[in-house]
Design a protein around this motif. Sequence first.
Motif, short mmCIF file in Angstrom:
data_model
loop_
_atom_site.label_atom_id
_atom_site.label_comp_id
_atom_site.label_asym_id
_atom_site.label_seq_id
_atom_site.Cartn_x
_atom_site.Cartn_y
_atom_site.Cartn_z
N VAL A 158 0.85 -1.19 0.00
CA VAL A 158 0.00 0.00 0.00
C VAL A 158 0.88 1.24 0.00
CG1 VAL A 158 -1.68 1.33 1.34
CG2 VAL A 158 -1.92 -1.15 1.14
N SER A 159 0.61 2.17 -0.89
CA SER A 159 1.33 3.43 -0.92
C SER A 159 0.59 4.45 -0.05
CB SER A 159 1.48 3.96 -2.34
OG SER A 159 0.21 4.16 -2.94
N ASN A 524 -4.30 2.99 -4.94
CA ASN A 524 -4.43 1.67 -4.30
C ASN A 524 -5.82 1.12 -4.60
OD1 ASN A 524 -1.96 1.45 -2.27
ND2 ASN A 524 -2.74 3.54 -2.12
N PHE A 526 -7.63 -1.09 -2.85
CA PHE A 526 -7.48 -1.69 -1.53
C PHE A 526 -8.11 -3.08 -1.46
CE2 PHE A 526 -7.41 2.93 -0.46
CZ PHE A 526 -6.12 2.97 0.07
N SER A 554 2.20 0.87 -6.67
CA SER A 554 1.03 1.71 -6.37
C SER A 554 1.40 3.18 -6.23
CB SER A 554 0.35 1.21 -5.09
OG SER A 554 1.26 1.20 -4.01
#
Length: 847
Positions: A158-159, A524, A526, A554
């Motif tokens: 995740v960024s 993202n 998610f 990402s």
Amino acid sequence: MCRLVVALLLLHTSLPAAGISGYEYLFPAPGSVYVSRFSSIIIRFESIDPRQLTNISTFIQLYGSRSGEISGKTRVASDGRTIICQPAAAFHPGERVTVDITPQVSANISTSLSTTRLFFTISQAESKPSWSDSVDQRMQKRAKTPIYGKSLVLQNGVSIPSDFPKIKITIKDQPADGYIFLNNWGGQPYNMILDNQGYPIWYLRTPDRRRDFKVQDNGDLSMLVRQDYPYGPGFISLDNTYTENGYYYAVNGYATDEHELQILADGHYLLLGIRSDQVDMSQYVSGGQKNATVYETCIQEFTPEGDLIFQWRAWDHFDIRDVQLEDVRGNSIRFPHMNAIDIDDDGHILLSSRHLSEVTKIHRQTGEIIWRLSGAHNQFTFVNDPLNGFRSQHDIRALGNATYTVFDNGNLHRPPVSRAVEYKVDVNKKTATLIWQFRDQPDKYSEWMGNVQRLPNNNTLINWADGSLPKLTEVRPDGKKSFEMWYVENIHCYRVFRFPWQGVAKVPYLIVEPSNEAITLLFNKFGDSNVAYYKIYADTHPNATTLVDTSRMSVKSLIDLQNEQTYYFRVTAVNLQGRESGYSNEESAFVKLIDRSGNMVLNGDFASGKGYWKLSTNASAAANWSTAEQVGHIHISNGGSELWHVQLDQAGMLLLNGEDYLFEFDAWADAPRPIGAVVLQQESPFTNYGEIGLTALSTRSKHFAYTFKMKHQTDFNAAVVFILGQSVGDVYIDNVSLKRIVDARITREEQMTPQAYALFQNYPNPFNSTTSITYQVPEESDVRITLYNVLGKVVESIVDSRHPGGIYAAHLDASMLDSGLYFYEMTAFSLHSGQHVRYINKMTLIK
């Protein structure tokens, strides 16, 4: 329909609904005072189905002492049991209303219903309070503005953007399963779901503080919203694709209170409403103010279709003289500061009222009080509790079998102390036995907010709320801590929860961070492990459809964009089967790419006239300006009473935390005078980043230069501002420049330019949290430095930008990473020779 005419009878009654034969619930309650002008009439019978009435449209008649006749509409609510009469217009302030109820049923139906007359009185002066009236807003000054780093990709892929709140975990000893739900009060607001590493699996950057973020009993997520919705503040819900699917708000003259929303498994929902009245408090207490502002709260219950079927007001059931923590003789009183509601296992309502130090159990159908725990009207004896009950509490929660948890803020304990408590209530013996508590050592004290949650493994989650304390302490039944998590900075949080959760975003979520070196996109999808890569679309108009790049990570930095243009960006995700998702949210950014140490001010020499600059006046000030001879000439005919009443400014400056800057300009005036020349924040508190004082002008042109370090969080839209008010006359400005100062080791002088690419060992190494990586490029190049873990997975993009030839130092903040061995890779591509190089070194993080 219901009918309203002028009242001829001034009889009075104050019977509760339960005292009127055949009626289960009546609102407004007979004899009510301070009733909102916008109230509806709500009736529920004990045994008669309202659809059995033969005069449903006319059986309610309302007589206002000042209104005159007003038409209205009576209907059966969507629950099939409740009758709602909605007047077509508001009641008149201060009037007394008489309600005549004359139900009629078929002759073959046996009923004890009787004709009933009741009265209530409308508020003389009421309003819906703004959020600034909230105690939380008044205590905003206690929230410290965090200092953030840079955007990065975490170990879970995740960024996160540069202003994402930093988390630290100090204890992790087999905590409960599930994810952590919270938001932050301090810095840029986010709602986030974290794993037990402190890494987000989902987040949302929000324009306001969206507290009480949780999973509801119906499976949806919910959070407070304060702005940008049609009925004002309320709550929204999201499904497991993170798509908004509901909006919940108070009615009947009340604004939505920020403390609680409960959505039940069957879709019914309960929330708190708040409104203010101007009240003559001298009729209640000696020395009371004649025109005090009373912020009264109430409970409202709605059907899944949104019909209000139950309202329970403080004015009807509590005594304002029992209020604690605030002086009832003061100008402002929160009555009774309801802050939590829950449903007991028998279906009835539990209410926490902080300013009464009371938990009240309320019959959900009739509104009658079942019992009162703690406070001035406590009906129980506290057993095994050395503090003899809770004080100024938050967050009542039912555990079943007459056991309850409370977050005891303890403002009125002597000395004040906060704790998590669990009581067993025996309504027959009238006892409340303390069967468990957690009181930390040393004692902690949170004077506001906080919550307690019993977890499925029988651990207990405690949120201490205040910025100086942990946001999550998880303890086992024996009191041993299994998990403790803090914000790195002094950030508050109203509530924190842990829930099991499975969510997969329908589309990517996009955040754009512009800088003078690149436009960085963070995206993202998610929860989706099936993403192969992302497609990036950009155009100079909304609804971008031009594919400009792709990325398997990402995050992506774009540099090949047309300068001085506003671009619109969208992103899609392509899965492993080649199917492309829908578009992300669209974000825009103004592209102002410059040399690393170039001038961020556009048209600083006024060669393009007034372009990019704005002159503004405030109060009585008056001024105009021109750019003859490529000089900014401001003529001030009325300077106003304050220096800031005349301003010339340009926004869009990127100031990075920890970097040094040089602010320069030439200026003079037709007569000696002071001006303000600053680089500042565009919104409250309008921080003067350079800490620059007044600048003294003379009648001769003079060059001014100020250097400063950006000590605050990164600002993507700071402003250069010339503050010119108070005095009349002419001011001249030219050659305005704001530049980032390149590290002293970097030079563009030919004899000092390095002859080859190089990546040096980081220092210090091994290191704890922070280290520096030195590298060099011999000519203008696109440079990337990427951090990998031992599995070869990307952890962070450290550098991704275009560099002129020079020696550079990149600073790595690894405070969110685990201890271990890491590799950092540098790749560079020369824009002149086409040379491509790649270097890899290793580093060791030890915490």
